[in-house]
Design a protein around this motif. Structure first.
Motif, PDB file in Angstrom:
ATOM      1  N   PHE A 202      68.453  25.192  32.642  1.00  0.00           N
ATOM      2  CA  PHE A 202      68.109  24.087  32.908  1.00  0.00           C
ATOM      3  C   PHE A 202      66.689  23.341  32.874  1.00  0.00           C
ATOM      4  O   PHE A 202      66.882  21.826  33.356  1.00  0.00           O
ATOM      5  CB  PHE A 202      68.661  24.587  34.642  1.00  0.00           C
ATOM      6  CG  PHE A 202      68.710  23.020  35.899  1.00  0.00           C
ATOM      7  CD1 PHE A 202      69.729  22.607  35.684  1.00  0.00           C
ATOM      8  CD2 PHE A 202      67.821  23.705  36.924  1.00  0.00           C
ATOM      9  CE1 PHE A 202      70.529  21.199  35.777  1.00  0.00           C
ATOM     10  CE2 PHE A 202      68.114  21.852  37.211  1.00  0.00           C
ATOM     11  CZ  PHE A 202      68.546  21.109  37.100  1.00  0.00           C
ATOM     12  N   LEU A 206      66.666  19.606  32.577  1.00  0.00           N
ATOM     13  CA  LEU A 206      66.382  17.891  32.822  1.00  0.00           C
ATOM     14  C   LEU A 206      65.290  17.331  32.285  1.00  0.00           C
ATOM     15  O   LEU A 206      64.404  16.650  31.851  1.00  0.00           O
ATOM     16  CB  LEU A 206      65.390  18.497  33.982  1.00  0.00           C
ATOM     17  CG  LEU A 206      66.368  19.428  35.342  1.00  0.00           C
ATOM     18  CD1 LEU A 206      65.842  19.429  36.389  1.00  0.00           C
ATOM     19  CD2 LEU A 206      67.374  18.139  35.250  1.00  0.00           C
ATOM     20  N   THR A 210      64.815  13.492  30.754  1.00  0.00           N
ATOM     21  CA  THR A 210      63.185  12.977  30.654  1.00  0.00           C
ATOM     22  C   THR A 210      63.108  12.292  30.173  1.00  0.00           C
ATOM     23  O   THR A 210      62.344  11.106  29.542  1.00  0.00           O
ATOM     24  CB  THR A 210      63.037  13.575  31.954  1.00  0.00           C
ATOM     25  OG1 THR A 210      62.886  13.952  33.433  1.00  0.00           O
ATOM     26  CG2 THR A 210      61.221  12.973  32.111  1.00  0.00           C
ATOM     27  N   THR A 261      72.543  15.711  24.461  1.00  0.00           N
ATOM     28  CA  THR A 261      72.541  16.409  25.574  1.00  0.00           C
ATOM     29  C   THR A 261      73.612  17.644  25.616  1.00  0.00           C
ATOM     30  O   THR A 261      74.228  17.762  26.136  1.00  0.00           O
ATOM     31  CB  THR A 261      71.977  15.191  26.986  1.00  0.00           C
ATOM     32  OG1 THR A 261      71.133  14.250  26.437  1.00  0.00           O
ATOM     33  CG2 THR A 261      72.284  16.346  28.143  1.00  0.00           C
TER      34      THR A 261
END
Length: 339
Positions: A202, A206, A210, A261
């Motif tokens: 996780f 992120l 970003t 992703t």
């Protein structure tokens, strides 16, 4: 462990797949454009495009025709051949990166084994970062060859951004590679059969997401194109086809990072709860997951203001990079301990 390909596609299949990849990208980008303008209108309590075609859906076609029919020109101070070749580099690298996104596994089509991807290279993430580095030259050459100080400043910002976020972005994928034990993107998807990697990875998810906003020059990291400061940045002197080429590459890169992703963190073409649809559904599953991140890109653009340049550099070096390094170390320790 690298993936071993145990079949060979005929040359004509590879040519057909190349045409399909370019055609799909060419069709999806206008859809993303009109969706973004519609969503931004809703976020800002106004109507989006609603004049051209039903519900304004033909607005991207009108924009493309307008840009394609504009007179081509360049500043006297520009370097002609570099000025022309820079947008081509951006498009070629974006399409090359799009070609490795797996939309499904190998399927049998009329007795021929066909992979639902352009190419499954054994070094998938490295391939992507290599073309990402080459894409930077399209921006750098465009700004430098324009002969404009505003364009040159925008391209120099791109160089500084590149070393600020791309190291963290790469380290975020190292955790996935360590967990899956392979660099093949299709094998990474297959390794997520038990659990999608956005759960154990996780933090990496992120960090990668970003950094992807900076990779695609999107808000709040759109400093390369900061219109309030640089009058458009590296593409200030471009109009018509050159301008359209740069923004085609930018929006295709949004699809590329969304696809990566989905591939590395959201199980690719797999559905949750053990649902196993027919293989022809796999590409639509990937596109549906990608659309979630396209919506997120628009949402962030409508929500967050642009950071100052020093804030971006500080955030990349002091926050993203240490977190990505820590995530990689913890992942490596856990993998060795559990094995």
């Amino acid at each position: 462990m690298l993936a071993v390909v145990d079949y060979y596609e005929p040359w004509w299949i590879q040519i057909l797949k190349s045409i399909v990849i370019f055609a799909v990208g060419l069709q999806i980008v206008p859809i993303v454009l009109v969706v973004e303008r519609k969503l931004l209108g809703r976020f800002q309590h106004r109507y989006g495009p609603n004049r051209v075609g039903p519900f304004g859906l033909l607005q991207p076609l009108a924009d493309i025709i307008k840009l394609a029919t504009k007179e081509a020109f360049r500043p006297k101070t520009s370097i002609g051949w570099l000025f022309r070749i820079a947008p081509i580099i951006s498009i070629m690298t974006a399409v090359a990166a799009f070609s490795v996104i797996p939309f499904g596994d190998t399927v049998d089509i009329f007795g021929t084994q066909v992979g639902l991807y352009g190419v499954d290279v054994g070094i998938g993430p490295l391939y992507l970062f290599a073309f990402g580095a080459v894409a930077f030259y399209g921006i750098m050459l465009g700004g430098w060859a324009s002969g404009s100080k505003y364009s040159f400043l925008g391209s120099m910002r791109a160089a500084a951004q590149l070393i600020s976020y791309e190291v963290a972005q790469g380290l975020a994928l190292v955790g996935v590679v360590i967990t899956a034990g392979t660099l093949s993107l299709t094998e990474i998807v297959n390794a997520q059969a038990g659990m999608w990697y956005f759960i154990p990875q996780f933090a990496g998810f992120l960090i990668f997401l970003t950094a992807s906003f900076a990779e695609t020059n999107r808000a709040p990291f759109d400093l390369v194109e900061a219109d309030a400061e640089l009058v458009g940045g590296y593409n200030t002197e471009y109009g018509g086809g050159g301008f359209a080429s740069y923004f085609f590459a930018e929006y295709l890169n949004i699809l590329v990072v969304s696809g990566i992703t989905v591939t590395c963190f959201l199980g690719g073409w797999m559905l949750p709860f053990g649902i196993d649809p027919p293989t022809w559904v796999d590409p639509f599953v990937v596109l549906a997951k990608m659309s979630i991140f396209v919506f997120l890109f628009v949402w962030i653009r409508a929500t967050l203001p642009r950071l100052r340049y020093d804030q971006l550099m500080s955030f990349g070096w002091k926050v993203l990079l240490p977190l990505a390094t820590l995530n990689t170390l913890v992942t490596a320790i856990l993998v060795v301990a559990t094995n």
